[in-house]
Design a protein around this motif. Structure first.
Motif, PDB file in Angstrom:
ATOM      1  N   VAL A  15       0.994  -1.191  -0.110  1.00 23.25           N
ATOM      2  CA  VAL A  15       0.136   0.147  -0.197  1.00 23.25           C
ATOM      3  C   VAL A  15       0.914   1.014  -0.010  1.00 23.25           C
ATOM      4  CG1 VAL A  15      -1.541   1.488   1.518  1.00 23.25           C
ATOM      5  CG2 VAL A  15      -1.994  -1.175   1.165  1.00 23.25           C
ATOM      6  N   ARG A  16       1.964   1.133   0.869  1.00 21.52           N
ATOM      7  CA  ARG A  16       2.958   2.359   0.960  1.00 21.52           C
ATOM      8  C   ARG A  16       3.732   2.556  -0.267  1.00 21.52           C
ATOM      9  NH1 ARG A  16       3.484   0.154   5.930  1.00 21.52           N
ATOM     10  NH2 ARG A  16       5.491  -0.682   5.145  1.00 21.52           N
ATOM     11  N   THR A  17       4.008   1.589  -0.966  1.00 19.72           N
ATOM     12  CA  THR A  17       5.265   1.771  -2.120  1.00 19.72           C
ATOM     13  C   THR A  17       4.606   1.307  -3.336  1.00 19.72           C
ATOM     14  OG1 THR A  17       5.921  -0.721  -1.861  1.00 19.72           O
ATOM     15  CG2 THR A  17       6.971   1.037  -0.091  1.00 19.72           C
ATOM     16  N   GLY A  18       3.589   0.534  -3.414  1.00 15.60           N
ATOM     17  CA  GLY A  18       2.946   0.134  -4.838  1.00 15.60           C
ATOM     18  C   GLY A  18       3.622  -1.340  -5.029  1.00 15.60           C
ATOM     19  N   ASP A  19       4.423  -1.793  -4.192  1.00 17.07           N
ATOM     20  CA  ASP A  19       5.339  -3.042  -4.636  1.00 17.07           C
ATOM     21  C   ASP A  19       4.631  -4.237  -3.557  1.00 17.07           C
ATOM     22  OD1 ASP A  19       6.957  -5.086  -5.044  1.00 17.07           O
ATOM     23  OD2 ASP A  19       8.680  -4.094  -4.071  1.00 17.07           O
ATOM     24  N   PHE A  20       3.637  -4.822  -4.352  1.00 22.41           N
ATOM     25  CA  PHE A  20       3.093  -6.033  -3.766  1.00 22.41           C
ATOM     26  C   PHE A  20       3.977  -7.246  -3.633  1.00 22.41           C
ATOM     27  CE2 PHE A  20      -0.283  -3.026  -3.918  1.00 22.41           C
ATOM     28  CZ  PHE A  20      -0.913  -3.013  -2.723  1.00 22.41           C
ATOM     29  N   GLY A  21       4.946  -7.256  -4.516  1.00 26.40           N
ATOM     30  CA  GLY A  21       5.632  -8.412  -4.820  1.00 26.40           C
ATOM     31  C   GLY A  21       5.946  -9.331  -3.413  1.00 26.40           C
ATOM     32  N   PRO A  22       6.418  -8.826  -2.460  1.00 27.89           N
ATOM     33  CA  PRO A  22       6.766  -9.706  -1.355  1.00 27.89           C
ATOM     34  C   PRO A  22       5.669 -10.267  -0.778  1.00 27.89           C
ATOM     35  CG  PRO A  22       7.955  -7.543  -1.247  1.00 27.89           C
ATOM     36  CD  PRO A  22       6.977  -7.240  -2.426  1.00 27.89           C
ATOM     37  N   MET A  23       4.365  -9.680  -1.013  1.00 32.64           N
ATOM     38  CA  MET A  23       3.169 -10.416  -0.443  1.00 32.64           C
ATOM     39  C   MET A  23       2.653 -11.618  -1.347  1.00 32.64           C
ATOM     40  SD  MET A  23      -0.541  -8.865  -0.181  1.00 32.64           S
ATOM     41  CE  MET A  23      -0.777  -8.879  -1.870  1.00 32.64           C
ATOM     42  N   LEU A  24       2.908 -11.193  -2.772  1.00 33.57           N
ATOM     43  CA  LEU A  24       2.231 -11.960  -3.797  1.00 33.57           C
ATOM     44  C   LEU A  24       3.034 -13.487  -3.876  1.00 33.57           C
ATOM     45  CD1 LEU A  24       1.520  -9.245  -6.180  1.00 33.57           C
ATOM     46  CD2 LEU A  24      -0.089 -10.715  -5.045  1.00 33.57           C
ATOM     47  N   VAL A  25       4.336 -13.414  -3.655  1.00 26.20           N
ATOM     48  CA  VAL A  25       5.144 -14.620  -3.535  1.00 26.20           C
ATOM     49  C   VAL A  25       4.837 -15.491  -2.745  1.00 26.20           C
ATOM     50  CG1 VAL A  25       7.381 -13.612  -4.604  1.00 26.20           C
ATOM     51  CG2 VAL A  25       7.158 -13.743  -2.053  1.00 26.20           C
ATOM     52  N   ARG A  26       4.206 -15.213  -1.405  1.00 28.80           N
ATOM     53  CA  ARG A  26       3.510 -16.130  -0.670  1.00 28.80           C
ATOM     54  C   ARG A  26       2.279 -17.074  -1.051  1.00 28.80           C
ATOM     55  NH1 ARG A  26       3.823 -12.828   2.947  1.00 28.80           N
ATOM     56  NH2 ARG A  26       6.127 -12.759   3.201  1.00 28.80           N
ATOM     57  N   PHE A  27       1.648 -16.602  -2.102  1.00 30.49           N
ATOM     58  CA  PHE A  27       0.573 -17.115  -2.597  1.00 30.49           C
ATOM     59  C   PHE A  27       1.065 -18.424  -3.625  1.00 30.49           C
ATOM     60  CE2 PHE A  27      -1.569 -13.428  -1.806  1.00 30.49           C
ATOM     61  CZ  PHE A  27      -2.889 -13.607  -1.199  1.00 30.49           C
ATOM     62  N   SER A  28       0.531 -19.553  -3.469  1.00 27.07           N
ATOM     63  CA  SER A  28       0.922 -20.865  -4.201  1.00 27.07           C
ATOM     64  C   SER A  28       0.672 -20.241  -5.860  1.00 27.07           C
ATOM     65  CB  SER A  28       0.343 -21.881  -3.606  1.00 27.07           C
ATOM     66  OG  SER A  28      -1.076 -22.117  -3.737  1.00 27.07           O
ATOM     67  N   PRO A  29       1.188 -20.898  -6.371  1.00 18.54           N
ATOM     68  CA  PRO A  29       0.956 -20.746  -7.931  1.00 18.54           C
ATOM     69  C   PRO A  29      -0.525 -20.801  -8.537  1.00 18.54           C
ATOM     70  CG  PRO A  29       2.915 -22.055  -7.718  1.00 18.54           C
ATOM     71  CD  PRO A  29       2.424 -22.048  -6.571  1.00 18.54           C
ATOM     72  N   ASP A  30      -1.154 -21.937  -7.820  1.00 18.68           N
ATOM     73  CA  ASP A  30      -2.508 -22.013  -8.182  1.00 18.68           C
ATOM     74  C   ASP A  30      -3.626 -21.394  -7.297  1.00 18.68           C
ATOM     75  OD1 ASP A  30      -1.855 -24.165  -6.494  1.00 18.68           O
ATOM     76  OD2 ASP A  30      -2.748 -25.526  -7.358  1.00 18.68           O
ATOM     77  N   ALA A  31      -3.316 -20.449  -6.254  1.00 18.27           N
ATOM     78  CA  ALA A  31      -3.958 -20.158  -5.319  1.00 18.27           C
ATOM     79  C   ALA A  31      -4.899 -19.460  -5.569  1.00 18.27           C
ATOM     80  CB  ALA A  31      -2.973 -18.960  -4.356  1.00 18.27           C
ATOM     81  N   GLU A  32      -6.357 -19.317  -4.776  1.00 17.49           N
ATOM     82  CA  GLU A  32      -7.390 -18.677  -5.024  1.00 17.49           C
ATOM     83  C   GLU A  32      -7.708 -17.495  -4.010  1.00 17.49           C
ATOM     84  OE1 GLU A  32     -12.096 -19.505  -4.998  1.00 17.49           O
ATOM     85  OE2 GLU A  32     -10.958 -21.226  -4.353  1.00 17.49           O
ATOM     86  N   LEU A  33      -7.951 -16.526  -4.333  1.00 18.21           N
ATOM     87  CA  LEU A  33      -8.184 -15.290  -3.496  1.00 18.21           C
ATOM     88  C   LEU A  33      -9.687 -14.848  -3.945  1.00 18.21           C
ATOM     89  CD1 LEU A  33      -7.559 -13.037  -1.761  1.00 18.21           C
ATOM     90  CD2 LEU A  33      -6.726 -11.786  -3.562  1.00 18.21           C
ATOM     91  N   ARG A  34     -10.441 -14.955  -2.551  1.00 15.43           N
ATOM     92  CA  ARG A  34     -11.846 -14.607  -2.746  1.00 15.43           C
ATOM     93  C   ARG A  34     -12.237 -13.272  -2.142  1.00 15.43           C
ATOM     94  NH1 ARG A  34     -15.747 -17.417  -4.993  1.00 15.43           N
ATOM     95  NH2 ARG A  34     -15.265 -19.545  -5.815  1.00 15.43           N
ATOM     96  N   PHE A  35     -13.100 -12.296  -2.232  1.00 16.71           N
ATOM     97  CA  PHE A  35     -13.788 -11.272  -1.490  1.00 16.71           C
ATOM     98  C   PHE A  35     -15.201 -11.478  -1.317  1.00 16.71           C
ATOM     99  CE2 PHE A  35      -9.593  -9.743  -3.172  1.00 16.71           C
ATOM    100  CZ  PHE A  35      -9.134  -9.200  -2.108  1.00 16.71           C
ATOM    101  N   GLU A  36     -15.655 -11.586  -0.242  1.00 19.84           N
ATOM    102  CA  GLU A  36     -16.848 -11.682   0.037  1.00 19.84           C
ATOM    103  C   GLU A  36     -17.097 -10.299   0.630  1.00 19.84           C
ATOM    104  OE1 GLU A  36     -17.936 -14.965   2.482  1.00 19.84           O
ATOM    105  OE2 GLU A  36     -17.151 -16.213   1.228  1.00 19.84           O
TER     106      GLU A  36
END
Length: 109
Positions: A15-36
């Motif tokens: 959010v501060r830098t625009g670089d979400f890379g460090p967070m994204l690498v934690r998701f597995s390659p076939d991960a699912e993200l849902r927003f309810e």
């Protein structure tokens, strides 16, 4: 540092830098993200999740209110930094070692 603490730290860094890379690498390659409670997603696969964060990045940091384990899920209630007096929602994170195969974010109305 726990998985949820790392996730929140990396989310807030994004959010501060625009670089979400460090967070994204934690998701597995076939991960699912849902927003309810939101009309976005679901996003399947790390590339789809990354595109969502870079196309429409969140603009507020989060703070975890409480964390509990429910079976194979880590469940965390969180608040937006701009609204510290109101619980903003809940994150349910399935874990597979250091990877996140599935996350469901439920936003409060």
């Amino acid at each position: 540092m726990t998985l949820i603490e790392r996730h929140v730290e990396d989310f807030n860094h994004g959010v501060r830098t625009g670089d979400f890379g460090p967070m994204l690498v934690r998701f597995s390659p076939d991960a699912e993200l849902r927003f309810e409670g939101e009309r976005v997603g679901p996003f399947v696969g790390r590339e789809s999740i990354a595109a969502a964060y870079f196309d429409q990045p969140p603009d507020d940091r989060i703070a975890v209110e409480s964390v509990r384990q429910e079976g194979s899920e880590i469940v965390a209630d969180f608040r937006w930094a701009s609204e510290p007096d109101r619980v903003a929602g809940e994150m349910r994170i399935e874990t597979d070692g250091p990877q996140i195969p599935r996350m469901v974010v439920t936003l409060s109305s």
